[in-house]
Design an enzyme around this catalytic site. Structure first.
Site, PDB file in Angstrom:
ATOM      1  N   ASP A  32     -33.217  31.957  -0.959  1.00  0.00           N
ATOM      2  CA  ASP A  32     -33.671  31.443  -2.247  1.00  0.00           C
ATOM      3  C   ASP A  32     -35.114  31.872  -2.513  1.00  0.00           C
ATOM      4  OD1 ASP A  32     -33.504  30.063  -4.623  1.00  0.00           O
ATOM      5  OD2 ASP A  32     -33.978  28.119  -3.741  1.00  0.00           O
ATOM      6  N   ASN A  80     -23.544  31.344  -9.817  1.00  0.00           N
ATOM      7  CA  ASN A  80     -24.472  32.389 -10.241  1.00  0.00           C
ATOM      8  C   ASN A  80     -23.951  33.217 -11.412  1.00  0.00           C
ATOM      9  OD1 ASN A  80     -25.825  33.109  -6.922  1.00  0.00           O
ATOM     10  ND2 ASN A  80     -26.604  31.787  -8.551  1.00  0.00           N
TER      11      ASN A  80
END
Length: 265
Positions: A32, A80
């Site tokens: 991340d 996503n």
């Protein structure tokens, strides 16, 4: 570009990197911070993802050096797809390019590639390259790299429940044999041991629908370091933190120490 931050690899270059005495066999990482890394430098988000790919290479090499035999990377979540289409397209292109470039390295280092997730929904080019790389490395047993692609733990449970129900209907599983062992054979991760350690970069402290069942007894390390800055020293620190933890699995500390003493003697 601004000078390296206090959390960058350059600023930590002098820190010692050494494998801890007790190394996890399987490490899973939620990668991340690529977008924030780029935004902090006034760069397009895709540049952060490109730098994140370089970090993947670095972490794979460091993991092997430290004795970690299985590495699972959360590369693209089922959620996503909600990102801007140009970013999603660029990510798929990066995936395909990465696999093409790294295939020879995987073969040289005897790294087996696996995937978890609904990869049948990925673009055709990425699917073809994935399949090619998986087939070219399927005979290796030294190290395993698993990429979580179009992955979501809740979707995995739904798919596993559907497969388990079909097995019950076909008589392949006895109704009385309903256990975690029999059910887990239908998860995407069938054949892989559960992760010992889950690392998340960028300072966020949530699992984001990643390996919710498999990480039931994993240790967790959350680091503020953004993924493109995550280096060998950061991995060493996470492994050292893992080595300091006592994994009791419901037992008392005294029971764990007695078992460890018995094993040593």
């Amino acid at each position: 570009m601004p000078p390296p931050s206090a959390d960058s690899p350059a600023s930590r270059a002098s820190s010692p990197s050494a494998a801890p005495a007790r190394t996890p066999a399987h490490v899973a990482i939620i990668m991340d911070g690529n977008g924030r890394w780029a935004q902090q430098r006034g760069l397009p988000r895709i540049e952060g993802h490109r730098r994140g790919v370089e970090t993947v290479r670095r972490v794979i090499d460091s993991s092997r050096e430290f004795g970690v035999r299985m590495l699972t990377l959360y590369a693209f979540s089922a959620e996503n797809w909600r990102r801007p289409q140009d970013e999603v397209g660029a990510l798929m292109g990066l995936l395909e390019l990465y696999l093409k470039r790294e295939l020879q390295t995987f073969v040289k280092n005897r790294i087996r590639l696996r995937t978890i997730g609904r990869t049948q929904e990925l673009p055709a080019g990425a699917r073809r390259q994935l399949q090619h790389t998986i087939e070219a490395t399927q005979g290796f047993e030294d190290y395993t790299l698993t990429l979580a692609l179009n992955y979501g733990s809740r979707g995995e449970v739904v798919d596993a429940a559907r497969a388990y129900a079909a097995a019950l209907a076909a008589g392949e599983v006895a109704p009385d044999d309903c256990s975690w062992e029999s059910f887990s054979r239908h998860l995407y991760t069938a054949g892989l041991p559960d992760p010992d350690l889950v690392i998340r970069t960028s300072g966020e402290t949530r699992l984001s629908n990643f390996l919710l069942l498999q990480a039931a007894y994993a240790e967790f390390v959350f680091t503020p370091v953004l993924w493109p800055d995550f280096g060998k020293d950061d991995l060493a620190q996470a492994l050292a933190e893992y080595a300091r933890r006592e994994r009791r699995y419901g037992k008392t500390s005294e029971q764990c120490r007695a078992t460890e003493h018995a094993q040593q003697h």
